[in-house]
Design an enzyme around this catalytic site. Structure first.
Site, PDB file in Angstrom:
ATOM      1  N   SER A   1       0.324  -1.337  -0.121  1.00  0.00           N
ATOM      2  CA  SER A   1      -0.117  -0.527  -0.316  1.00  0.00           C
ATOM      3  C   SER A   1       1.003   1.173   0.043  1.00  0.00           C
ATOM      4  O   SER A   1       2.300   0.979   0.159  1.00  0.00           O
ATOM      5  CB  SER A   1      -1.275  -0.284   1.442  1.00  0.00           C
ATOM      6  OG  SER A   1      -0.032   0.137   2.471  1.00  0.00           O
TER       7      SER A   1
ATOM      8  N   ASP B   1      -1.318  -1.810  -3.951  1.00  0.00           N
ATOM      9  CA  ASP B   1      -2.558  -1.680  -3.667  1.00  0.00           C
ATOM     10  C   ASP B   1      -3.695  -0.272  -3.103  1.00  0.00           C
ATOM     11  O   ASP B   1      -2.720   0.144  -2.821  1.00  0.00           O
ATOM     12  CB  ASP B   1      -2.633  -2.729  -1.634  1.00  0.00           C
ATOM     13  CG  ASP B   1      -4.243  -2.523  -1.636  1.00  0.00           C
ATOM     14  OD1 ASP B   1      -5.615  -3.289  -1.880  1.00  0.00           O
ATOM     15  OD2 ASP B   1      -3.967  -3.280  -0.137  1.00  0.00           O
TER      16      ASP B   1
ATOM     17  N   GLY C   1     -10.901  -3.169   7.566  1.00  0.00           N
ATOM     18  CA  GLY C   1     -10.672  -3.287   8.499  1.00  0.00           C
ATOM     19  C   GLY C   1     -11.337  -4.393   9.080  1.00  0.00           C
ATOM     20  O   GLY C   1     -11.837  -5.359   9.400  1.00  0.00           O
TER      21      GLY C   1
ATOM     22  N   HIS D   1     -12.147  -6.445  -2.102  1.00  0.00           N
ATOM     23  CA  HIS D   1     -11.060  -6.305  -1.022  1.00  0.00           C
ATOM     24  C   HIS D   1     -11.938  -6.848   0.208  1.00  0.00           C
ATOM     25  O   HIS D   1     -13.014  -6.682   0.453  1.00  0.00           O
ATOM     26  CB  HIS D   1     -10.920  -4.523  -1.150  1.00  0.00           C
ATOM     27  CG  HIS D   1     -10.076  -4.697  -2.014  1.00  0.00           C
ATOM     28  ND1 HIS D   1      -9.263  -3.490  -2.435  1.00  0.00           N
ATOM     29  CD2 HIS D   1      -9.787  -5.022  -3.108  1.00  0.00           C
ATOM     30  CE1 HIS D   1      -8.144  -3.740  -2.700  1.00  0.00           C
ATOM     31  NE2 HIS D   1      -8.899  -4.202  -4.054  1.00  0.00           N
ATOM     32  N   GLY D   2     -11.803  -6.042   1.601  1.00  0.00           N
ATOM     33  CA  GLY D   2     -12.094  -6.467   2.787  1.00  0.00           C
ATOM     34  C   GLY D   2     -12.815  -7.998   3.199  1.00  0.00           C
ATOM     35  O   GLY D   2     -13.388  -8.061   3.651  1.00  0.00           O
TER      36      GLY D   2
ATOM     37  N   SER E   1     -10.322  -9.906   5.178  1.00  0.00           N
ATOM     38  CA  SER E   1     -10.220 -11.031   6.219  1.00  0.00           C
ATOM     39  C   SER E   1     -11.438 -11.781   7.264  1.00  0.00           C
ATOM     40  O   SER E   1     -12.765 -11.087   6.965  1.00  0.00           O
ATOM     41  CB  SER E   1      -9.454  -9.722   7.524  1.00  0.00           C
ATOM     42  OG  SER E   1      -8.136  -9.586   6.834  1.00  0.00           O
TER      43      SER E   1
ATOM     44  N   ASP F   1      -5.199  -8.952   5.115  1.00  0.00           N
ATOM     45  CA  ASP F   1      -4.043  -7.639   5.244  1.00  0.00           C
ATOM     46  C   ASP F   1      -4.371  -7.970   6.994  1.00  0.00           C
ATOM     47  O   ASP F   1      -3.287  -8.337   7.933  1.00  0.00           O
ATOM     48  CB  ASP F   1      -3.823  -6.102   5.135  1.00  0.00           C
ATOM     49  CG  ASP F   1      -3.217  -5.609   5.598  1.00  0.00           C
ATOM     50  OD1 ASP F   1      -2.771  -6.040   6.089  1.00  0.00           O
ATOM     51  OD2 ASP F   1      -2.807  -3.741   5.705  1.00  0.00           O
TER      52      ASP F   1
ATOM     53  N   ARG G   1      -2.555  -8.569  11.518  1.00  0.00           N
ATOM     54  CA  ARG G   1      -2.415  -7.659  11.696  1.00  0.00           C
ATOM     55  C   ARG G   1      -2.896  -8.098  12.966  1.00  0.00           C
ATOM     56  O   ARG G   1      -2.161  -8.043  14.524  1.00  0.00           O
ATOM     57  CB  ARG G   1      -2.951  -6.419  11.341  1.00  0.00           C
ATOM     58  CG  ARG G   1      -2.466  -5.644  10.350  1.00  0.00           C
ATOM     59  CD  ARG G   1      -3.208  -3.939   9.921  1.00  0.00           C
ATOM     60  NE  ARG G   1      -2.633  -3.648   8.547  1.00  0.00           N
ATOM     61  CZ  ARG G   1      -2.750  -2.189   8.478  1.00  0.00           C
ATOM     62  NH1 ARG G   1      -3.452  -1.591   9.615  1.00  0.00           N
ATOM     63  NH2 ARG G   1      -2.326  -1.856   7.210  1.00  0.00           N
TER      64      ARG G   1
HETATM   65  P1  13P Z   1      -8.916  -6.402   5.433  1.00  0.00           P
HETATM   66  O1  13P Z   1      -9.038  -5.155   5.996  1.00  0.00           O
HETATM   67  O2  13P Z   1     -10.213  -7.231   4.999  1.00  0.00           O
HETATM   68  O3  13P Z   1      -7.623  -7.241   5.174  1.00  0.00           O
HETATM   69  O4  13P Z   1      -8.727  -6.124   3.069  1.00  0.00           O
HETATM   70  C1  13P Z   1      -7.327  -5.737   3.073  1.00  0.00           C
HETATM   71  C2  13P Z   1      -7.452  -5.648   1.632  1.00  0.00           C
HETATM   72  O5  13P Z   1      -8.831  -4.991   0.874  1.00  0.00           O
HETATM   73  C3  13P Z   1      -6.526  -5.019   0.931  1.00  0.00           C
HETATM   74  O6  13P Z   1      -6.774  -4.258   0.566  1.00  0.00           O
HETATM   75  O1  G3H Z   2      -6.740  -1.696   2.204  1.00  0.00           O
HETATM   76  C1  G3H Z   2      -6.155  -0.879   2.595  1.00  0.00           C
HETATM   77  C2  G3H Z   2      -4.481  -2.464   3.519  1.00  0.00           C
HETATM   78  O2  G3H Z   2      -5.439  -3.592   4.750  1.00  0.00           O
HETATM   79  C3  G3H Z   2      -4.036  -1.632   3.852  1.00  0.00           C
HETATM   80  O3  G3H Z   2      -4.150  -1.183   4.233  1.00  0.00           O
HETATM   81  O4  G3H Z   2      -3.212   1.165   4.360  1.00  0.00           O
HETATM   82  O5  G3H Z   2      -3.230   1.041   6.258  1.00  0.00           O
HETATM   83  O6  G3H Z   2      -1.332   0.084   4.404  1.00  0.00           O
HETATM   84  P1  G3H Z   2      -2.510   0.315   5.223  1.00  0.00           P
HETATM   85 ZN    ZN Z   3      -8.855  -2.966  -0.007  1.00  0.00          ZN
END
Ligand code: 13P
Ligand code: G3H
Ligand code: ZN
Length: 316
Positions: free
Chosen positions: A48, A81, A180, A210-211, A213, A255, A259
């Site tokens: 990112s 990203d 998140g 995306h998103g 997790s 992501d 974490r």
């Molecule tokens: P999460 O926050 O669900 O891990 O999504 C990560 C993401 O979409 C990175 O681009």
């Molecule tokens: O979607 C965002 C990713 O989780 C990257 O997060 O911008 O805090 O590195 P960041």
């Molecule tokens: Zn994302």
């Protein structure tokens, strides 16, 4: 071995999803590569804007190159990203990236098309592919917060029009997830109806989630039992990864879960060893735990065990 994102997508489409994992440091890179090899899975490393400035973008590139040398069996692509236009150009010109994401999803449709098209033209001239985004996920990205009520799902008709107008190579669709650890309130499910409609209009076209997790409850419980206060968290049901992949979701972004692994390991370590101040012992545990996590996710995505067949199809 670094390959193009397009090569990974061609092998995966409709069968499995390629895990796209964010990295910020050497420990994450070591855990990611270890886990990918343990599960024999191809993967995408994503960086990112925030990660590029956390230490220095050159440091991250060096870490990834070194990890590629340490794990010569690995097959992966390197992806930007959530890029803005300027960061996309920087990555395109660096010669290091397999693909970039231009995220103009917060702009109106026509402006999103205009910006994405400019990035596509620059990227394609260098053989780099482009992920774009249409629709709006809820949650927090680096410097943008989308309130739940303002998030909107991708319109399948608009998606087809957008892809035609921009020439982008893959599309991040809003299908109910958010970034998140706080994705849903109450029942959680992806909008498979939206995915089905998009795939019907654009068969064979790679979609991105995306998103993604899963925000495991046991992970959050362990964090909270060791001093954390993460409340009301909820993630994507991991059993929905593969059904989404069969509907054209070829890249699944994870992501936050990584974490959480980091936070759990370090909170528990320093709780149990309050006099410790060496960061290497918990760092070592994190690498091993992150590798285990990556391997477990690759199994759920269907990418585990695909390395040999991918290598054959690449003629390597
Ligand atoms: P999460 O926050 O669900 O891990 O999504 C990560 C993401 O979409 C990175 O681009
Ligand atoms: O979607 C965002 C990713 O989780 C990257 O997060 O911008 O805090 O590195 P960041
Ligand atoms: Zn994302």
């Amino acid at each position: 071995m670094i390959v193009t994102t397009a090569q990974l997508f061609k092998h995966a489409y409709g069968k499995y999803a390629v895990g796209a994992y964010n990295i910020n440091n050497a420990e994450q890179a070591m855990g990611l590569f270890r886990g990918a090899i343990d599960s024999q899975a191809p993967f995408i490393i994503q960086i990112s804007k925030g990660a590029r400035s956390y230490t220095d973008k050159r440091m991250l590139e060096a870490i990834i190159r070194a990890a590629g040398d340490i794990f010569p069996e690995a097959i992966f692509a390197v992806h930007l990203d959530h890029g803005d236009e300027a960061t996309c150009y920087d990555c395109i010109d660096s010669g290091f990236f397999s693909s970039v994401m231009i995220d103009a999803s917060h702009d109106p449709f026509d402006k999103n098309v205009e910006i994405t098209k400019r990035v596509v033209d620059r990227a394609h001239a260098k053989g780099i592919s482009v992920e774009a985004e249409l629709g709006m996920l809820g949650g927090v990205e680096e410097d943008i917060k989308v309130e739940e009520g303002n998030a909107c799902l991708t319109d399948p008709v608009e998606a087809e029009d957008f892809v035609k107008k921009t020439g982008c190579d893959s599309l991040a669709c809003a299908i109910g997830t958010s970034h998140g650890a706080f994705k849903f309130k109450g029942r959680q499910s992806l909008h498979f109806d939206v995915l089905t409609k998009i795939q019907t209009r654009m068969p064979g076209f790679p979609l991105v989630m995306h998103g993604s997790s899963s925000v495991p409850k046991d992970e959050v419980d362990r964090i909270n039992a060791s001093g954390g206060t993460i409340k009301d968290s909820m993630g994507v049901d991991v059993n929905e990864y593969l059904p989404a992949a069969k509907l054209g979701v070829t890249k699944i972004n994870i992501d936050t879960d990584g974490r959480l692994v980091w936070t759990r390991v370090h909170r528990e370590f320093f709780r149990d060893k309050p006099s410790e101040f060496d960061f290497r012992p918990p760092g070592k545990i994190f690498i091993a735990e992150y590798a285990k996590f990556i391997a477990s996710r690759n199994k759920l995505l269907g990418s585990a065990g695909q390395l040999a067949d991918l290598r054959k199809s690449l003629g390597k």
